[in-house]
Scaffold this active site. Structure first.
Site, mmCIF file in Angstrom:
data_model
loop_
_atom_site.group_PDB
_atom_site.id
_atom_site.type_symbol
_atom_site.label_atom_id
_atom_site.label_comp_id
_atom_site.label_asym_id
_atom_site.label_seq_id
_atom_site.Cartn_x
_atom_site.Cartn_y
_atom_site.Cartn_z
ATOM 1 C CD GLU A 1 -1.831 2.159 1.615
ATOM 2 O OE1 GLU A 1 -0.452 3.132 0.940
ATOM 3 O OE2 GLU A 1 -2.044 2.407 3.098
ATOM 4 C CB CYS B 1 -2.037 6.246 2.104
ATOM 5 S SG CYS B 1 -1.034 5.905 3.332
#
Length: 469
Positions: free
Chosen positions: A243, A277
């Site tokens: 990720e 994020c």
């Protein structure tokens, strides 16, 4: 001054070197964190490898019960760990801050403890039966980031051990203390060697991810580091879940009631001071709605107190580290130098890595604050003329973790949502992850998914037993 330790084979270990960790809001020292060597990595991996077969042989029900006990440990120690998170990472105790992070740690532990992944008959006829079993991969290397240090570590740890793997976790060198303490507490209910830690910078991460006895890698962090991990994994051929962050776009449909969505947009962008994020990093607004939307966001910003997170009245804290502080400041200064409208809100403390809540208007694609992930409290607001223009702008970058569409009704937004290139597209919300819903990125935001049944599958290897009747 307190010295913190790694946990290896269920025991606290001594390190030859240490680094001092400071509160990013006050510059007060929190204590000394260990700095490991490559030899320490070998010892931690060896401990995990030694424990793995016996842990895998434990019944699925017993592993589920153990994970449920971990959830209780996290619940019981939530106040202690929340305080450490705030002092080390900077996010406030209040609002969507460190207590919120600990609630997420508990929830993302409880859910896997209740999930089952039984053998599956994938084919059967009169002559044969083929059954798919899910086996643990072995030793998992987990690399956690500094922005949500405990929550993301839990995302990596819990599915892995739930499915019979063992783990060596490396917390970020910026935020090691709270994570090391969480692992120490978790080890109270785990067999020795199931969960181990090593600490240090990228050199230690490289030694861990390239180690020949690592069977799976889980990483959350930057694209540049992710690419290095891919290269490192060529030494052990370990599959990877990556990720790699994002530069999430949000599109506000023409005519959307700005007052109805302003708070959702604001926290979608400024959660954890933008250090998330899956935060809104670019907001696309129709030219006819632009002034109203900017005013509505400004009203929310004015009412959001910024300061030391240990003060219950504050809802936004500092940037976590000097590197990130300087990066965000540089991007805002670049926008200012290019004639953009810089709208700053709130009185910020003179000590610590604080930046004001910043809305940036009169900006366009191609400028640094739009094209580079800022990871901080500065939101570029870009005008568009047509929805096709907005979709093209949203999709033009390589980052593709999340995106969102905002409208007066969900039905109005669905066709636009389907055109956006991202792992998750939210409607009238942003960053609304859930422990049962798979989450992962597209394009340069990584590959593989976490959470729910698909997340459990991601930390196993399929094994087919084919039976002739």
């Amino acid at each position: 001054m307190q010295t913190y330790h790694n946990t290896v084979s269920g025991k606290q270990t001594e390190a030859k070197e240490h680094q001092e960790i400071f509160n990013p809001a006050t510059a007060v020292s929190l204590g000394m964190a260990p700095l490991n060597s490559e030899h320490d990595v070998d010892l931690a991996v060896e401990a995990a490898k030694h424990a793995q077969k016996s842990w895998a042989s434990v019944s699925d029900q017993e592993r589920r019960e153990t994970v449920a006990r971990i959830a209780q440990v996290l619940e019981d120690n939530s106040a202690y760990l929340s305080g450490l998170i705030t002092q080390e990472q900077g996010k406030p105790l209040s609002g969507p801050g460190s207590r919120f992070e600990m609630q997420a740690c508990v929830g993302w532990t409880q859910v896997p403890s209740k999930l089952e992944l039984p053998p599956e008959i994938v084919y059967e006829d009169d002559e044969r039966k083929d059954v798919l079993y899910r086996q643990p991969q072995g030793v998992v290397a987990a690399i956690a980031p500094w922005n949500w240090p405990l929550m993301i570590a839990i995302w990596q740890i819990i599915p892995a051990i739930r499915m019979g793997n063992t783990v060596v976790l490396k917390p970020s060198e910026y935020t090691p203390i709270a994570t090391l303490e969480m692992v120490r507490l978790i080890n109270q209910v785990l067999p020795a060697g199931v969960l181990n830690t090593v600490s240090g910078d990228g050199r230690i991460g490289a030694a861990l991810t390239s180690h020949p006895d690592i069977n799976k890698i889980m990483f959350t962090g930057s694209e540049a580091t992710g690419r290095r991990i891919i290269v490192a994994s060529s030494k052990n051929l370990a599959p990877i879940t990556l990720e790699l962050g994002g530069n999430d776009a949000a599109i506000l449909m023409p005519g959307t009631d700005a007052s109805a969505v302003a708070e959702g947009l604001f926290w979608g962008a400024f959660l954890n001071a933008g250090q998330t994020c899956a935060c809104i990093k670019r907001l696309y607004v129709h030219e006819d709605d632009y002034d109203v939307v900017v005013a509505a966001l400004g009203n929310v910003a004015r009412q959001t107190p910024v300061g030391d997170g240990m003060d219950e009245g504050n809802l936004m804290g500092p940037l976590q580290n000097k590197m990130q502080y300087q990066k965000v400041k540089e991007l805002v200064d670049d926008a200012r130098g290019n004639g953009c409208d810089i709208m700053e809100f709130g009185d910020i403390p003179s000590t610590g890595y604080f930046l004001p809540i910043t809305l940036v208007g009169n900006i366009r694609d191609g400028q640094r604050l739009v094209d580079e992930e800022q990871f901080g409290p500065a939101l570029p607001i870009i005008r568009y003329q047509t929805l096709d223009d907005a979709v093209a702008s949203a999709n033009h970058l390589s980052a593709a973790l999340g995106a969102s569409v905002w409208a007066n009704s969900a039905e109005e937004a669905e066709s636009t949502a389907l055109q956006l290139e991202a792992g998750t597209v939210w409607i009238n919300q942003h960053g609304a992850i859930h422990p049962m819903v798979p989450f992962g990125g597209n394009k340069a935001s990584g590959y593989g998914v976490e959470f729910g049944i698909e997340g459990l599958k991601a930390v196993t290897q399929p094994r087919i037993i084919s039976i002739k009747k």
